[in-house]
Motif scaffolding. Structure first.
Motif, PDB file in Angstrom:
ATOM      1  N   VAL A 363       0.855  -1.187   0.000  1.00 13.83           N
ATOM      2  CA  VAL A 363       0.000   0.000   0.000  1.00 13.83           C
ATOM      3  C   VAL A 363       0.892   1.239   0.000  1.00 13.83           C
ATOM      4  CG1 VAL A 363      -1.857  -1.184   1.224  1.00 13.83           C
ATOM      5  CG2 VAL A 363      -0.141   0.091   2.523  1.00 13.83           C
ATOM      6  N   ASP A 367      -1.034   6.216   4.119  1.00 11.18           N
ATOM      7  CA  ASP A 367      -2.371   6.044   3.554  1.00 11.18           C
ATOM      8  C   ASP A 367      -3.127   5.010   4.387  1.00 11.18           C
ATOM      9  OD1 ASP A 367      -4.652   5.681   2.055  1.00 11.18           O
ATOM     10  OD2 ASP A 367      -3.619   5.730   0.121  1.00 11.18           O
ATOM     11  N   ALA A 370      -5.858   2.924   2.545  1.00 10.50           N
ATOM     12  CA  ALA A 370      -5.411   1.775   1.758  1.00 10.50           C
ATOM     13  C   ALA A 370      -5.028   0.606   2.665  1.00 10.50           C
ATOM     14  CB  ALA A 370      -4.233   2.170   0.873  1.00 10.50           C
ATOM     15  N   ASP A 373      -8.197  -1.035   3.767  1.00  6.26           N
ATOM     16  CA  ASP A 373      -8.757  -1.895   2.712  1.00  6.26           C
ATOM     17  C   ASP A 373      -8.049  -3.246   2.683  1.00  6.26           C
ATOM     18  OD1 ASP A 373     -10.448   0.167   2.038  1.00  6.26           O
ATOM     19  OD2 ASP A 373      -9.267   0.838   0.313  1.00  6.26           O
ATOM     20  N   ALA A 374      -6.712  -3.219   2.798  1.00  9.26           N
ATOM     21  CA  ALA A 374      -5.952  -4.470   2.778  1.00  9.26           C
ATOM     22  C   ALA A 374      -6.274  -5.322   4.003  1.00  9.26           C
ATOM     23  CB  ALA A 374      -4.453  -4.161   2.724  1.00  9.26           C
ATOM     24  N   GLN A 456       0.482   6.305  -6.261  1.00  4.70           N
ATOM     25  CA  GLN A 456      -0.342   7.263  -5.524  1.00  4.70           C
ATOM     26  C   GLN A 456      -1.078   8.210  -6.471  1.00  4.70           C
ATOM     27  OE1 GLN A 456       2.805   8.793  -2.977  1.00  4.70           O
ATOM     28  NE2 GLN A 456       1.944   7.733  -1.235  1.00  4.70           N
ATOM     29  N   ARG A 459      -4.120   6.496  -7.784  1.00  2.00           N
ATOM     30  CA  ARG A 459      -5.201   6.470  -6.789  1.00  2.00           C
ATOM     31  C   ARG A 459      -5.909   7.829  -6.712  1.00  2.00           C
ATOM     32  NH1 ARG A 459      -5.101   2.175  -3.081  1.00  2.00           N
ATOM     33  NH2 ARG A 459      -3.331   0.774  -3.281  1.00  2.00           N
ATOM     34  N   ARG A 587      -7.127  12.201   0.364  1.00  4.11           N
ATOM     35  CA  ARG A 587      -6.066  11.522  -0.376  1.00  4.11           C
ATOM     36  C   ARG A 587      -5.088  12.574  -0.874  1.00  4.11           C
ATOM     37  NH1 ARG A 587      -5.373   6.526  -1.766  1.00  4.11           N
ATOM     38  NH2 ARG A 587      -7.566   5.945  -1.502  1.00  4.11           N
TER      39      ARG A 587
END
Length: 646
Positions: A363, A367, A370, A373-374, A456, A459, A587
């Protein structure tokens, strides 16, 4: 000085390792106790098995330490008197290195090692001075590079400014430079102009026997942890750049999303029993956990003895390592050796040791979204955790054992000793060629960070595309040159960048109306002028995107505060360490440089990549009655961006 002749079992070569702040006998987990301590100890003990006699010179930081500790058969640790016999942060040790070098020179004249192996730039300075005085060749493993560190940490980097010049000298004069991963090699060549012919790539390693399997329930029982639930582990030094706060925020997001059984164990710190009144980083992290509402789900275990670490790994379901930068990183290898999937920041050695989607998930740094999410993927899929864990152990066994590390170093060191004495290259120029340096700096910056910046940027482009494809508009802002960047981006979106026939996209550059800006600034406050435009133009579903080389501008901070209250997504292209604006972003991409021109040049590249990605998204539908792009412009676009123009 007492004479300590090196022990010499057999006729093998003799090696003096210098590790001024990281002793193989030191405790792990504190501010200066981490991977280098492990590396020095494991390299020493394994080179003995290859026939070397090894001594480790480290600074005496405790008056009760003996002058010499016969640590293992063929390995001893010598405590060098240099400054007060007390702990001193490594950032403050440079002034003690002349005393360390003088002692080491006298010692090496008596012991006559065949080779000196320096670890870290301070030890490299000592080795360079000793080598110049005695003719003994030296090798260097930097473990971390000042220019890379400064790009990641900005003003938070406390090392003296002389560090980079010292590293240049050491890289130039060393007979051998050990790079720990491909990124380390690239950084040495591009940022320090090290001779590629003198660089050998040898990674760090892990002891598979030390991390032998332990059933999860047994490990949790030994540690006194609950037997049920999902446990994420963060293990290492407790310093800001390690990203422990991002691990806390990631777990908090998962719990808010429904993973209420998820907990986080944080192993590391200045002592086994942490004290918020004396440990500022621990106090800060406790505050983060409280602010995120997960204080009761985060266990700060403090520093732990080495022999307990495998139980923490085996007790965990996933390992989190989210540093801003990481020269190599041994803890991900240790997690993989235990069959635990790794969620790692895609920086430095972690991007090399962890195979994304196979042994873990990479990731972007800084962040937590992210990372969350993982974590959510691994929490929801035990079979995926098992597959990644098995693949990780196989990868470590194949490529990252200390035996294989010692094989590589033994070969490199013996090859060096068989070569004729190397003539040092001429001194580097001291008068900069300003006409060329800008090109060189930009090339080095992109070469060193291309992968993570591209990830990045992609994203962030997805965020912009999502807003514009769902009927939202984009408010873009900046100051000075960054204001020009904002207007440039709006021109590409409202008009077109490369793709002919697509619809016009709603984007507005803030601060362009002189009447509005001067009226509000004169009657109220310049700092609130952009915020006023946000309140007038912004609606839920829109986004604000700021260009800022520092993240310090008060008018941008005020605009982002207003945007958050109005329900806008907050996006940014930043530089240096991101400044206070970074904390307000949903972000952001941070260009890790302290040079305003280089940051702006990379921002322009990122802006073009975002516009290209937006235009080619299937949701940005073409409009049939638009006039076609002139052939000459179309051909030029196809040459520059062949993957976008069809």
């Amino acid at each position: 000085m007492r004479d300590f002749p090196m022990s010499r079992p057999g006729d093998g070569p003799r090696l003096t390792m210098i590790s001024e702040h990281a002793s193989p006998l030191g405790a792990l987990g504190g501010a200066d106790g981490g991977g280098q301590n492990v590396y020095v100890g494991q390299v020493a003990r394994h080179l003995v098995r290859h026939g070397w006699s090894v001594e480790v010179l480290t600074r005496r930081d405790d008056p009760d330490l003996p002058e010499v500790t016969e640590w293992l058969d063929g390995v001893r640790v010598v405590h060098v008197p240099a400054g007060p016999a007390a702990p001193i942060p490594k950032e403050d040790l440079l002034g003690l290195m002349p005393a360390f070098a003088a002692w080491t020179e006298a010692h090496c004249r008596d012991s006559r090692p065949d080779l000196i192996h320096a670890n870290f730039f301070l030890s490299g300075l000592v080795a360079a001075d000793v080598s110049a005085a005695t003719g003994i060749p030296f090798a260097i493993t930097f473990h971390a590079l000042g220019r890379v560190r400064r790009q990641a940490q900005g003003s938070a980097d406390r090392f003296p400014p002389e560090r980079e010049a010292i590293e240049e000298r050491v890289a130039r004069e060393a007979a051998l430079v050990i790079a720990e991963c491909p990124q380390d090699r690239r950084d040495l060549v591009t940022l320090y102009r090290a001779d590629p012919q003198r660089i050998r790539e040898v990674p760090c390693g892990v002891d598979l026997d030390e991390f032998a399997a332990v059933p999860r329930d047994t490990a949790r029982a030994i540690l006194g942890l609950p037997a049920d639930g999902f446990l994420a582990l963060q293990l290492g030094r407790m310093v800001p750049r390690k990203g422990v706060d991002d691990a806390i925020r990631a777990v908090a997001r998962c719990r808010r999303a429904g993973a209420t059984d998820m907990r986080l164990a944080v192993v590391g710190g200045a002592s086994p029993i942490l004290n918020a009144s004396t440990d500022a980083e621990y106090a800060r992290l406790r505050g983060v956990a409280a602010d995120e509402g997960v204080a009761d789900a985060v266990n700060f275990a403090g520093s732990r003895p080495r022999d307990l670490l495998r139980y923490y790994f085996h007790a965990a379901d996933a390992f989190l390592t989210l540093p801003w930068y990481e020269p190599f990183g041994i803890t991900p290898l240790e997690a993989m050796a235990c069959g635990i999937p790794v969620i790692g920041a895609a920086v430095g050695g972690i991007a090399h040791s962890v195979v994304d989607g196979e042994t873990g998930i990479l990731v972007p740094p800084r962040d937590p979204g992210a990372a969350a999410d993982a974590l959510g993927r691994l929490h929801a899929d035990p079979a995926l955790r098992a597959r990644m864990g098995q693949a990780g152990r196989r990868r470590v066994a194949d490529r990252f054992t200390w035996n294989s590390v010692a094989d590589g170093l033994d070969t490199a060191f013996r090859d060096l000793l068989q070569r004729p004495a190397r003539q040092c290259p001429p001194q580097a120029r001291t008068v900069p060629n300003h006409r060329a340096d800008g090109f060189d700096e930009l090339a080095r910056l992109l070469s060193a960070h291309r992968g993570i910046l591209a990830l990045q940027t992609a994203r962030l482009a997805a965020e912009v595309t999502d807003v514009l494809s769902n009927g939202g508009k984009l408010l873009v802002c900046g100051n000075g040159g960054s204001a020009a960047d904002a207007q440039h981006m709006v021109a590409e979106l409202v008009g077109r960048f490369l793709v002919p026939g697509r619809r016009a996209l709603p984007a507005i550059a803030l601060g362009c109306c002189a009447a509005t800006m001067t009226a509000w600034s004169n009657d109220f406050s310049y700092e609130d002028a952009l915020a006023r435009e946000v309140l007038a133009l912004g609606r839920p579903g829109d986004a604000i995107l700021a260009f800022s080389t520092s993240g310090q501008s008060r008018n941008l901070i005020a605009a982002f505060d207003a945007a958050g209250k109005a329900g806008l997504r907050r996006l940014a292209l930043l530089g240096r360490d991101g400044g206070p604006l970074l904390a307000q972003c949903d972000r952001a991409v941070v260009v890790p440089s302290n040079s305003t021109p280089r940051i702006q040049e990379v921002h322009t590249l990122m802006m073009h990549e975002i516009c290209a990605a937006v235009e080619t998204d299937a949701r940005i539908a073409p409009v049939a009655d638009r006039p076609p792009m002139r052939p000459a412009m179309r051909d030029a676009g196809a040459a520059a961006y062949p993957r976008f123009v069809t």
